[in-house]
Design an enzyme around this catalytic site. Structure first.
Site, PDB file in Angstrom:
ATOM      1  N   GLY A 263      -3.728  -2.909 -19.775  1.00 33.24           N
ATOM      2  CA  GLY A 263      -3.069  -3.252 -18.529  1.00 33.24           C
ATOM      3  C   GLY A 263      -1.919  -4.230 -18.684  1.00 33.24           C
ATOM      4  O   GLY A 263      -1.235  -4.271 -19.712  1.00 33.24           O
ATOM      5  N   HIS A 264      -1.724  -5.049 -17.646  1.00 34.13           N
ATOM      6  CA  HIS A 264      -0.568  -5.931 -17.526  1.00 34.13           C
ATOM      7  C   HIS A 264      -0.539  -7.000 -18.614  1.00 34.13           C
ATOM      8  O   HIS A 264       0.519  -7.337 -19.135  1.00 34.13           O
ATOM      9  CB  HIS A 264      -0.613  -6.577 -16.134  1.00 34.13           C
ATOM     10  CG  HIS A 264       0.590  -7.395 -15.787  1.00 34.13           C
ATOM     11  ND1 HIS A 264       1.855  -6.862 -15.669  1.00 34.13           N
ATOM     12  CD2 HIS A 264       0.717  -8.727 -15.500  1.00 34.13           C
ATOM     13  CE1 HIS A 264       2.709  -7.819 -15.326  1.00 34.13           C
ATOM     14  NE2 HIS A 264       2.046  -8.952 -15.226  1.00 34.13           N
ATOM     15  N   PHE A 265      -1.706  -7.560 -18.946  1.00 33.40           N
ATOM     16  CA  PHE A 265      -1.793  -8.603 -19.968  1.00 33.40           C
ATOM     17  C   PHE A 265      -2.305  -7.996 -21.273  1.00 33.40           C
ATOM     18  O   PHE A 265      -3.454  -8.191 -21.675  1.00 33.40           O
ATOM     19  CB  PHE A 265      -2.687  -9.751 -19.490  1.00 33.40           C
ATOM     20  CG  PHE A 265      -2.034 -10.622 -18.456  1.00 33.40           C
ATOM     21  CD1 PHE A 265      -0.996 -11.469 -18.808  1.00 33.40           C
ATOM     22  CD2 PHE A 265      -2.433 -10.586 -17.132  1.00 33.40           C
ATOM     23  CE1 PHE A 265      -0.372 -12.279 -17.854  1.00 33.40           C
ATOM     24  CE2 PHE A 265      -1.824 -11.384 -16.176  1.00 33.40           C
ATOM     25  CZ  PHE A 265      -0.789 -12.234 -16.540  1.00 33.40           C
TER      26      PHE A 265
END
Length: 287
Positions: A263-265
């Protein structure tokens, strides 16, 4: 490998930063996103510090850096870029690669516009610069607040800083959530809970729309500089989806694009893989 935790005064504000690696090695400046800090690089730094000089500041208002009240400092991405540039000058950095993620991207892009001669390479990890990477519904509340900054609209934007939304940013799109340490979002939440932090973040978030207006200039910088660029992207990110990563090749045909199943991180689950990609990339393009 030793990581130093330092502070330096920049334009009257204490800026905290993590530093590791040989002083004479190529410099990589690590610019974090929202809602985190240089803490997001805690697993990456040890994996690169044998060959690179790594410097990871906390942006003003984030992490362990100073957080002047919102009524005493005009929080904007332009202001943070100016302070970060002054930070590099205070440390005597004249040439460096940029690692940018989320909020760190428009800060880094502004720094590159101001001083393109200083940028040796770019690693962008879910750090957007194209309309392709914008999900309009993700920004609807910010657009509404910018058009009508009422307390009600401010409260809606402020929900971005809630525990549920901070956890969502870490967890969404991660197939195996047992790989995620709760320490990451609890660290962020503890700092977001400081008195005055919510207004700081609301004010800064409102100015994010100024970044969209600068996309053509950022893209012109990519075209004219042909800066070496590596995109390592969590392909399940719904804040900045993978189309934003692929778009870099329009202006930088030689850009390397790697989509990772997370995901985003992405560093929370793929730090070893990202470190290997960075080392392979920098080993080829740096003297």
């Amino acid at each position: 490998m030793t990581v130093h935790h330092r502070t330096v005064e920049v334009e009257g504000h204490e800026i905290f930063y993590r530093e590791a690696g040989p002083a004479e090695a190529p410099v990589l400046l690590l610019l974090h996103g929202f809602p985190t800090s240089s803490h997001m690089f805690r697993d990456l730094i040890p994996k690169l510090a044998d060959k690179y000089h790594l410097i990871a500041p906390d942006h003003l208002g984030f992490g362990y850096s100073a957080m002047p009240p919102a009524d005493a400092f005009d929080y904007s991405f332009a202001a943070l870029a100016e302070i970060t540039t002054a930070f590099t000058e205070k440390l005597g950095l004249t040439a460096y690669g940029l690692y940018v993620q989320d909020y760190g991207a428009p800060i880094g892009w502004r720094m590159a516009l101001a001083h393109p001669e200083r940028i040796t390479a770019i690693i962008t990890q879910n750090g957007n610069a194209y309309e392709d990477g914008i999900v309009e519904e993700m920004w609807a509340d910010i657009v509404a607040y910018d058009a009508d900054p009422t307390p009600e609209n401010a409260a809606t934007v402020g929900r971005m800083h809630s525990e549920a939304m901070v956890k969502w940013q870490y967890q969404h799109g991660v197939p195996d959530q047992t790989l995620l340490s709760p320490d990451a979002w609890q660290h962020d939440l503890s700092l977001l809970s400081r008195p005055g932090a919510d207004q700081v973040q609301v004010d800064l978030t409102r100015t994010y729309l100024t970044n969209f207006a600068l996309y053509p200039k950022f893209q012109e910088y990519f075209r004219t500089s042909q800066v070496p660029l590596l995109a390592v992207w969590g392909e399940n990110d719904e804040i900045f989806p993978p189309a934003g990563a692929k778009a870099f090749q329009r202006d930088l045909p030689a850009a390397e694009i790697h989509l990772l199943p997370t995901g985003h991180f992405a560093l929370e689950t793929h730090a070893p893989k990202i470190a290997t990609l960075i080392d392979n990339f920098l080993s080829r393009i740096l003297p």
